[in-house]
Design an enzyme around this catalytic site. Structure first.
Site, short mmCIF file in Angstrom:
data_model
loop_
_atom_site.label_atom_id
_atom_site.label_comp_id
_atom_site.label_asym_id
_atom_site.label_seq_id
_atom_site.Cartn_x
_atom_site.Cartn_y
_atom_site.Cartn_z
N ARG A 18 12.95 -2.04 -4.83
CA ARG A 18 13.12 -3.43 -5.25
C ARG A 18 11.89 -4.23 -4.82
NH1 ARG A 18 17.52 -6.11 -1.03
NH2 ARG A 18 16.36 -5.64 0.90
N MET A 20 8.47 -6.22 -4.25
CA MET A 20 7.08 -5.93 -4.58
C MET A 20 6.86 -4.45 -4.84
SD MET A 20 4.43 -8.33 -2.48
CE MET A 20 4.94 -7.80 -0.84
N ASP A 39 12.26 5.24 -0.78
CA ASP A 39 13.04 4.13 -0.23
C ASP A 39 14.28 4.73 0.43
OD1 ASP A 39 14.31 1.48 0.16
OD2 ASP A 39 12.88 0.82 -1.37
N ASP A 63 12.82 7.53 4.62
CA ASP A 63 12.78 6.68 5.80
C ASP A 63 11.36 6.81 6.35
OD1 ASP A 63 12.80 5.65 8.39
OD2 ASP A 63 14.58 6.74 9.03
N VAL A 64 10.58 5.75 6.31
CA VAL A 64 9.16 5.86 6.64
C VAL A 64 8.92 6.14 8.11
CG1 VAL A 64 8.35 4.47 4.70
CG2 VAL A 64 8.91 3.34 6.89
N TYR A 155 7.88 -9.53 13.34
CA TYR A 155 7.26 -9.35 12.03
C TYR A 155 5.76 -9.65 12.10
CZ TYR A 155 6.67 -9.84 6.95
OH TYR A 155 6.27 -9.70 5.64
N LYS A 159 2.51 -7.14 11.45
CA LYS A 159 1.54 -7.38 10.39
C LYS A 159 0.12 -7.54 10.95
CE LYS A 159 4.50 -7.01 7.09
NZ LYS A 159 4.46 -5.86 6.17
N VAL A 188 6.13 -14.78 -1.80
CA VAL A 188 6.33 -14.05 -3.06
C VAL A 188 7.83 -14.05 -3.37
CG1 VAL A 188 5.95 -11.89 -4.30
CG2 VAL A 188 4.38 -12.56 -2.47
N THR A 190 10.61 -12.44 -3.77
CA THR A 190 11.26 -11.16 -3.56
C THR A 190 12.51 -11.37 -2.72
OG1 THR A 190 10.10 -10.69 -1.48
CG2 THR A 190 9.01 -10.00 -3.52
#
Length: 255
Positions: A18, A20, A39, A63-64, A155, A159, A188, A190
């Site tokens: 979903r 971006m 995902d 799962d990253v 967060y 980043k 954005v 999203t």
């Protein structure tokens, strides 16, 4: 019909069920790429892959933070499409809480997904990209990688960290023809952005729009255009760099 800028390239895009990531996957296919989308939202991810079609797209549960899941995603790209040229480290999570109120486990979870997940992706694509003669890695950071906001310590930390990982990887991997850049979107449209807006509702979360040179949120496709440029050979001399798409927000006097 003109050849797309990503014709012949094979990409892995994380967090592509979903938002971006989904936009990136759709635009990459439109530009001629074949994509593996990963995902943990299996129903949504499988629906995206079905819409794009088996000739152009495969979905894998990913799962990253899992090395096994990364190995499976990369192996799927090579097995199904013969090579791997592009990685878009798009998967990420956001938790809104002030430092005094955030449980340690939530802080660590954000760093694990957003930073460790990105690092693992880079690690796992080095070999197949080197074998392919080079490639492009695009790490999705944020304008929160340049500034901070109350309630977004985890967060923002993640980043900022992506910027460092990107630059170190660019230094290490240039010798193999692998370029590594970061993209820093502002607001954005999203699901994640809307969640953030709801978190800041008491502070009039959209008031910042009035201060921007381009006073609106971006559409996901506008970020996809930039990501595709960095994935393509058109950006062949760009590596270790930071590309901001924020409507001019960071150019203002408040930053």
């Amino acid at each position: 019909m003109p050849v797309g800028q990503l014709e012949g390239k094979v990409a892995v895009i994380t967090g592509a069920a979903r938002g971006m990531g989904k936009s990136h996957a759709r635009y990459f296919v439109a530009e001629g790429a074949r994509v593996i989308i990963g995902d943990v939202l299996d129903d949504l991810g499988e629906a995206v892959a079905a819409k794009l079609g088996p000739r152009s797209c495969r979905y894998v549960h990913q799962d990253v933070t899992s090395e096994n899941d990364w190995a499976r995603a990369v192996a799927t790209a090579v097995t199904e499409f013969g090579r791997l040229d592009v990685l878009v480290n798009n998967a990420g999570i956001l938790r809104h809480a002030r430092i005094a109120d955030m449980p340690l486990g939530e802080f660590r979870a954000v760093l694990d997904v957003n930073v460790t997940g990105c690092w693992l992706g880079i690690k796992h694509v080095i070999a197949p990209m080197t074998e392919a003669g080079g490639g492009s890695i695009v790490n999705i950071s944020s304008i929160e990688g340049f500034t901070g906001a109350a309630g977004l310590s985890a967060y923002s930390a993640s980043k900022f960290a992506i910027r460092g990982v990107t630059k170190a990887a660019a230094q290490e991997l240039g010798q193999f023809g692998i370029r590594v850049n970061s993209v820093h979107p502002g607001g954005v449209m999203t699901p994640m952005a809307m969640t953030m807006a709801e978190s800041f509702a008491e502070a009039d979360s959209l008031a910042f729009l009035k201060t921007m040179p381009l006073p609106r949120l971006a559409g996901p496709i506008e970020i996809s255009h930039l990501v595709a440029f960095l994935a393509s050979d058109q950006s062949s001399y760009s590596t270790g760099a930071e590309f901001v798409a924020d409507g001019g927000l960071l150019s203002g006097p408040g930053y």
